[in-house]
Design a protein around this motif. Structure first.
Motif, PDB file in Angstrom:
ATOM      1  N   ASN A  20       0.845  -1.201   0.000  1.00  0.00           N
ATOM      2  CA  ASN A  20       0.000   0.000   0.000  1.00  0.00           C
ATOM      3  C   ASN A  20       0.876   1.245   0.000  1.00  0.00           C
ATOM      4  O   ASN A  20       2.091   1.167   0.154  1.00  0.00           O
ATOM      5  CB  ASN A  20      -0.977  -0.002   1.191  1.00  0.00           C
ATOM      6  CG  ASN A  20      -0.251  -0.153   2.503  1.00  0.00           C
ATOM      7  OD1 ASN A  20       0.725   0.539   2.778  1.00  0.00           O
ATOM      8  ND2 ASN A  20      -0.718  -1.078   3.333  1.00  0.00           N
ATOM      9  N   GLU A 120      -5.966  -0.686  11.524  1.00  0.00           N
ATOM     10  CA  GLU A 120      -7.344  -0.720  11.018  1.00  0.00           C
ATOM     11  C   GLU A 120      -7.636   0.428  10.048  1.00  0.00           C
ATOM     12  O   GLU A 120      -8.590   0.386   9.290  1.00  0.00           O
ATOM     13  CB  GLU A 120      -8.359  -0.721  12.176  1.00  0.00           C
ATOM     14  CG  GLU A 120      -8.316   0.501  13.065  1.00  0.00           C
ATOM     15  CD  GLU A 120      -7.321   0.423  14.215  1.00  0.00           C
ATOM     16  OE1 GLU A 120      -7.348   1.309  15.060  1.00  0.00           O
ATOM     17  OE2 GLU A 120      -6.526  -0.529  14.274  1.00  0.00           O
ATOM     18  N   GLU A 121      -6.805   1.481  10.062  1.00  0.00           N
ATOM     19  CA  GLU A 121      -6.985   2.600   9.128  1.00  0.00           C
ATOM     20  C   GLU A 121      -6.188   2.410   7.854  1.00  0.00           C
ATOM     21  O   GLU A 121      -6.360   3.149   6.904  1.00  0.00           O
ATOM     22  CB  GLU A 121      -6.606   3.910   9.812  1.00  0.00           C
ATOM     23  CG  GLU A 121      -7.589   4.332  10.861  1.00  0.00           C
ATOM     24  CD  GLU A 121      -7.262   5.694  11.417  1.00  0.00           C
ATOM     25  OE1 GLU A 121      -6.688   6.535  10.695  1.00  0.00           O
ATOM     26  OE2 GLU A 121      -7.584   5.931  12.594  1.00  0.00           O
ATOM     27  N   THR A 123      -6.172   0.686   5.051  1.00  0.00           N
ATOM     28  CA  THR A 123      -6.906  -0.202   4.147  1.00  0.00           C
ATOM     29  C   THR A 123      -5.994  -0.606   3.001  1.00  0.00           C
ATOM     30  O   THR A 123      -5.161   0.167   2.545  1.00  0.00           O
ATOM     31  CB  THR A 123      -8.158   0.487   3.599  1.00  0.00           C
ATOM     32  OG1 THR A 123      -7.743   1.673   2.913  1.00  0.00           O
ATOM     33  CG2 THR A 123      -9.120   0.822   4.713  1.00  0.00           C
ATOM     34  N   ASP A 124      -6.142  -1.812   2.570  1.00  0.00           N
ATOM     35  CA  ASP A 124      -5.350  -2.317   1.469  1.00  0.00           C
ATOM     36  C   ASP A 124      -5.816  -1.636   0.202  1.00  0.00           C
ATOM     37  O   ASP A 124      -6.958  -1.816  -0.219  1.00  0.00           O
ATOM     38  CB  ASP A 124      -5.506  -3.830   1.375  1.00  0.00           C
ATOM     39  CG  ASP A 124      -4.516  -4.430   0.414  1.00  0.00           C
ATOM     40  OD1 ASP A 124      -4.528  -5.644   0.270  1.00  0.00           O
ATOM     41  OD2 ASP A 124      -3.719  -3.684  -0.205  1.00  0.00           O
ATOM     42  N   LEU A 125      -4.966  -0.841  -0.402  1.00  0.00           N
ATOM     43  CA  LEU A 125      -5.338  -0.057  -1.572  1.00  0.00           C
ATOM     44  C   LEU A 125      -5.020  -0.766  -2.886  1.00  0.00           C
ATOM     45  O   LEU A 125      -5.269  -0.233  -3.929  1.00  0.00           O
ATOM     46  CB  LEU A 125      -4.629   1.291  -1.539  1.00  0.00           C
ATOM     47  CG  LEU A 125      -4.945   2.139  -0.297  1.00  0.00           C
ATOM     48  CD1 LEU A 125      -4.089   3.390  -0.306  1.00  0.00           C
ATOM     49  CD2 LEU A 125      -6.409   2.503  -0.279  1.00  0.00           C
TER      50      LEU A 125
END
Length: 126
Positions: A20, A120-121, A123-125
Motif C-alpha cells: 500500500n 485498522e486505518e 486499508t489495502d489499496l
C-alpha cells in the motif's frame, strides 16, 4: 454495465512491490527523498491530509509501474513524477503550510519523521 466495465474486470490486477501507499512512503519515499527540513514543510502524520494521500498514492502507483520499465524507468519516475510532485507537497504554501519549520544541524540530511496510521486505518489499496 458498459463495455468498459467488462474490459476492466478481465484485466488481472498488477502485483505491487509494496502492499500500500503507507508502506511505500515509509520504506521507499522517505529514505530516498532527504531535504533540508528548514526549507520545506512536512508533517509526520502526512496520511491525514487528503491531498497528500492522493498525491502519494499517484506517485506510488507510478513508481510501481515504472520500476518494471527497464533501465530508464526510474529516471523517468524521478524526472516526470517525484521531482515535480515533492516540491509542491512540501512547499511553504503547500498542504503542510501550517507546520512550523524545524531547524537541525546535520552533515547528512535526516529522513523526515513519519507515523503510520493504526492498522485498522491502513486499508489495502491494491
Amino acid at each position: 454495465m458498459s463495455d468498459y466495465d467488462d474490459e476492466t474486470q478481465d484485466e488481472p490486477e498488477a502485483e505491487t512491490y509494496y502492499p500500500n501507499v503507507y508502506m511505500w512512503v515509509e520504506h521507499w519515499l522517505l529514505p530516498h527523498w532527504k531535504r533540508d527540513v528548514t526549507q520545506a514543510r512536512w508533517d509526520p502524520r502526512w496520511w491525514e491530509y487528503t491531498e497528500v494521500l492522493s498525491r502519494f498514492e499517484a506517485l506510488w502507483r507510478a513508481w510501481e509501474f515504472l520500476r518494471l520499465e527497464g533501465p530508464t524507468g526510474m529516471a523517468v519516475f524521478f524526472r516526470d513524477y517525484l521531482d515535480t510532485a515533492m516540491p509542491l507537497i512540501t512547499a511553504t504554501d503547500g498542504p503542510f503550510w501550517r507546520i512550523e519549520k524545524v531547524s537541525r544541524e546535520r552533515t547528512l540530511p535526516e529522513q523526515w519523521p513519519s507515523e503510520l496510521p493504526p492498522p485498522e486505518e491502513m486499508t489495502d489499496l491494491v
